[in-house]
Design a protein around this motif. Structure first.
Motif, short mmCIF file in Angstrom:
data_model
loop_
_atom_site.label_atom_id
_atom_site.label_comp_id
_atom_site.label_asym_id
_atom_site.label_seq_id
_atom_site.Cartn_x
_atom_site.Cartn_y
_atom_site.Cartn_z
N LEU A 1 0.82 -1.22 0.00
CA LEU A 1 0.00 0.00 0.00
C LEU A 1 0.85 1.27 0.00
O LEU A 1 0.33 2.37 -0.16
CB LEU A 1 -0.94 0.00 1.21
N HIS A 2 2.14 1.13 0.24
CA HIS A 2 3.06 2.27 0.31
C HIS A 2 2.68 3.23 1.43
O HIS A 2 2.82 4.44 1.32
CB HIS A 2 3.16 3.01 -1.04
N TYR A 3 2.19 2.67 2.51
CA TYR A 3 2.05 3.37 3.79
C TYR A 3 1.95 2.30 4.86
O TYR A 3 1.95 1.10 4.54
CB TYR A 3 0.85 4.34 3.80
N ALA B 1 10.51 4.03 -1.75
CA ALA B 1 9.67 4.25 -2.94
C ALA B 1 8.73 5.40 -2.59
O ALA B 1 8.76 5.94 -1.48
CB ALA B 1 8.87 2.99 -3.27
N GLY B 2 7.87 5.75 -3.52
CA GLY B 2 6.91 6.81 -3.27
C GLY B 2 5.91 6.39 -2.20
O GLY B 2 5.50 5.23 -2.14
N THR B 3 5.50 7.36 -1.35
CA THR B 3 4.48 7.07 -0.33
C THR B 3 3.12 7.48 -0.89
O THR B 3 2.99 8.53 -1.52
CB THR B 3 4.77 7.88 0.95
N TRP B 4 2.12 6.64 -0.64
CA TRP B 4 0.77 6.92 -1.15
C TRP B 4 -0.12 7.52 -0.06
O TRP B 4 0.17 7.42 1.14
CB TRP B 4 0.07 5.65 -1.63
N THR B 5 -1.25 8.03 -0.52
CA THR B 5 -2.34 8.40 0.39
C THR B 5 -3.10 7.10 0.72
O THR B 5 -2.97 6.10 0.01
CB THR B 5 -3.27 9.41 -0.30
N ARG C 1 -11.08 -3.06 9.68
CA ARG C 1 -11.20 -1.80 10.41
C ARG C 1 -9.81 -1.21 10.53
O ARG C 1 -8.87 -1.89 10.93
CB ARG C 1 -11.79 -2.05 11.79
N VAL C 2 -9.70 0.05 10.13
CA VAL C 2 -8.40 0.72 10.19
C VAL C 2 -8.17 1.19 11.62
O VAL C 2 -8.79 2.14 12.07
CB VAL C 2 -8.32 1.90 9.20
N ILE C 3 -7.29 0.51 12.33
CA ILE C 3 -7.02 0.87 13.73
C ILE C 3 -5.96 1.97 13.78
O ILE C 3 -5.98 2.83 14.64
CB ILE C 3 -6.55 -0.38 14.52
N PHE C 4 -5.03 1.91 12.83
CA PHE C 4 -4.00 2.94 12.75
C PHE C 4 -3.52 3.02 11.31
O PHE C 4 -3.46 2.00 10.63
CB PHE C 4 -2.80 2.61 13.66
N GLN C 5 -3.18 4.21 10.87
CA GLN C 5 -2.46 4.32 9.61
C GLN C 5 -1.64 5.60 9.57
O GLN C 5 -2.01 6.61 10.17
CB GLN C 5 -3.38 4.21 8.39
N SER C 6 -0.51 5.52 8.90
CA SER C 6 0.31 6.70 8.64
C SER C 6 0.67 6.67 7.16
O SER C 6 1.31 5.73 6.69
CB SER C 6 1.57 6.68 9.51
N ALA C 7 0.22 7.68 6.46
CA ALA C 7 0.35 7.70 5.00
C ALA C 7 0.61 9.13 4.56
O ALA C 7 0.66 10.05 5.38
CB ALA C 7 -0.95 7.19 4.37
N ALA C 8 0.78 9.32 3.26
CA ALA C 8 0.88 10.68 2.73
C ALA C 8 -0.48 11.36 2.90
O ALA C 8 -1.54 10.72 2.79
CB ALA C 8 1.28 10.64 1.26
N THR C 9 -0.45 12.65 3.20
CA THR C 9 -1.71 13.39 3.31
C THR C 9 -2.22 13.75 1.92
O THR C 9 -1.48 13.65 0.93
CB THR C 9 -1.51 14.70 4.09
N ARG C 10 -3.48 14.20 1.87
CA ARG C 10 -4.03 14.60 0.57
C ARG C 10 -3.20 15.75 -0.03
O ARG C 10 -2.98 15.81 -1.23
CB ARG C 10 -5.49 15.02 0.74
N ASP D 1 -0.06 11.47 -3.76
CA ASP D 1 0.60 10.18 -3.98
C ASP D 1 2.00 10.39 -4.53
O ASP D 1 2.29 11.42 -5.13
CB ASP D 1 -0.23 9.34 -4.98
N ASN D 2 2.82 9.39 -4.28
CA ASN D 2 4.21 9.37 -4.74
C ASN D 2 5.08 10.43 -4.07
O ASN D 2 5.89 11.10 -4.72
CB ASN D 2 4.29 9.48 -6.27
#
Ligand SMILES: [Fe+2]
Length: 529
Positions: free
Chosen positions: A413-415, A444-448, A459-468, A472-473
């Motif tokens: 998922l790149h996050y 690599a590139g980080t996704w939203t 159920r998403v208990i936690f996530q850390s990803a690129a913000t809007r 992406d990338n």
């Protein structure tokens, strides 16, 4: 004294073989007499460091690549002084495998640091011997010793290659600092369909500058191209330092061949002259096996899925959801057939059999694809459809068979995320709740965040990803590169997970008690000492 003689001969056969092989190496070394061969340029050398893989409680694979046709001399010992050699063997590195060579080191003591030393002997000029190179791995414990490992995926994607001025692929160095017993690479070990340009512009106007190679300057389609992708990643110092210390258990995802390929695909994509995805996959699979030191499985030499037994605490199941899958875009149906294959019937039967027979407390399933993204859109569905059917069948089998203490690891998922699959909010409900932990990319590139399919109720208990806003990338230099660290406590069997970033910060963590383990009953009382 016949007793002594027979015991001695039984003992000494192995010793004799080791001595013989050591003597071969030693003779070759001793005979570097001529001044001509003392000149480094004329001696063979290692080109891409060393690697180890698929360690068990008594063995482990080792790997290296030569700069010419060479015989690789392998020795192993339990100390880095190599005073007491406990294994010696030979394997040839020839052009047919792009000068890669790998071999199994056997008959090792369990739960032990093993040091291996490699030398190359020039096959055309046998007196020419390389400088030695060495690495280490730890064999799996055969007792309840605590286990520690890391996992991640997605190496050198989206044109984010090695920028030396930014420290290269730094997540490998961070993972190494955690001193894991091994590393599970959940796929996208290369990005065969992404070129690495000399530079990329960053949002702040700065420039990302890559090391470039000829093979990484085009989309891979030949065997040489695929090999070149692995060679590129091994140019990174962090990667080579990591590989010399930590065994890698690698599976593949899609980018080892081509974005989202499937075996029967007739390629109609920009940049590809080859029309058969299966032909590309055959080349890609060969390169994967040449450059990843996984074991050879005689029953199916190209196989990537396998079980790694890591002592009484852990069995690890490495899946392959790419090689046997049905077509993309098949109409969603609740009927099972070739169009719905994900693991395929043979791998699914293997997985069920191995899970059922597993006596390890924890059964960790490494999956190249997250379970929330395998099924088709089921917003109005009342049953699992398409590729979800095999997973539903597997989860139901696990519930019925009382197979407990399973969890899923993935990247892709790149996050990073912790997903709790809950039958109460799922379309398909015949399973026990379970965790899936997601970590990546390594580099690599980080996704939203992705939208997850609700078939199995994630159920998403936690996530850390690129913000809007970041989009992406997002480039690796923004710090959103991730891996996960798992420890299993030998005394209690408790499994702890930490989702970490390139700076080694634990962003989220949890500990999970094993369920219904009779061997742990006594642990409800405090242990002496
Ligand atoms: Fe990826």
């Amino acid at each position: 004294m016949p007793g002594r003689a027979s015991a001695g001969s039984a003992m000494s056969r192995r010793r004799f073989l080791i001595t013989l092989a050591s003597a071969t190496a030693a003779t070759a070394l001793d005979s570097i007499a001529g001044p001509a061969f003392s000149r480094l340029a004329q001696r063979p050398s290692f080109t891409h460091g060393v690697q180890s893989d698929d360690v068990s409680f008594d063995s482990g694979m080792v790997w290296a690549r030569a700069d010419r046709p060479a015989r690789m001399l392998i020795e192993a010992a339990t100390t880095d002084s190599f005073k007491n050699i406990i294994h010696a063997s030979l394997v040839d590195a020839l052009p047919e495998t792009d000068f890669t060579a790998k071999a199994l080191i056997e008959d090792l003591p369990q739960g032990q640091d093993i040091f291996y030393r490699l030398r190359l002997q020039d096959l055309s000029s046998p007196k020419a011997i390389s400088e030695p190179t060495s690495g280490r791995f730890r064999t799996a414990p055969n007792d309840r010793r605590s286990v520690s490992f890391v996992w991640s995926g997605d190496t050198a994607g989206q044109g984010w290659g090695i920028d030396v001025s930014r420290g290269g692929m730094r997540t490998y160095a961070t993972m190494l600092s955690n001193k894991p017993d091994f590393f599970v690479h959940c796929g996208d070990t290369i990005y065969a369909d992404c070129t690495v340009p000399a530079q990329q512009k960053l949002p702040n106007g700065a420039t990302w500058r890559n090391i470039v190679t000829e093979e990484k300057s085009r989309i891979a389609s030949t065997l040489a191209d695929y090999r070149g992708n692995y060679k590129y990643n091994l140019l990174d110092t962090n990667v080579r330092n990591f590989n010399a210390e930590v065994p890698i258990f690698a599976q593949w995802d899609n980018h080892e061949v081509m974005e989202d390929w499937w075996p029967g695909e007739a390629i109609e994509r920009h940049g590809y002259r080859e029309k058969s995805a299966l032909l590309l996959a055959a080349r890609a699979c060969r390169a994967f096996h040449e450059f990843m030191p996984l074991r050879y499985i005689p029953a199916e030499p190209s196989r990537i899925y396998r079980k790694i037994s890591y002592g009484p605490l852990l069995d690890l199941f490495m899946l392959d959801m790419r090689s046997y899958r049905g077509p993309n875009g098949a109409p969603p149906s609740s009927r099972y057939g070739p169009d719905a294959y994900l693991l395929g019937p043979a791998q699914l039967a293997w997985l069920k059999r191995e899970l059922k027979h597993s006596t390890a407390i924890w059964k960790v399933i490494a999956s190249d694809t997250p379970l929330g993204t395998i099924a088709v859109d089921t917003h109005s569905a009342r049953a699992p459809l398409g590729r979800g059917i095999e997973i539903a069948n597997l989860l139901s089998f696990m519930r019925l068979g009382g197979i407990q203490n399973t969890l899923w690891l993935t990247a892709d998922l790149h996050y990073t995320a912790a997903h709790y699959f809950d039958p109460n909010v799922a379309v398909f409900q015949d399973f026990e709740p379970f965790w899936e932990f997601v970590s990546g990319p390594i580099h690599a590139g980080t996704w939203t965040p992705s939208t997850l399919d609700r078939t199995f109720g994630p159920r998403v208990i936690f996530q850390s990803a690129a913000t809007r806003e970041q989009g992406d990338n997002l480039a690796p230099c923004y710090g959103l590169q991730f891996f996960g660290h798992i420890t299993i406590d030998g005394r209690t069997g408790v499994l702890s997970v930490a989702l970490k970033n390139v700076g080694d910060q634990a962003l989220w963590s949890t500990s999970i008690e094993p369920r219904s383990d009779p061997s742990l009953q006594h642990l409800s009382r405090p242990l002496p000492g």
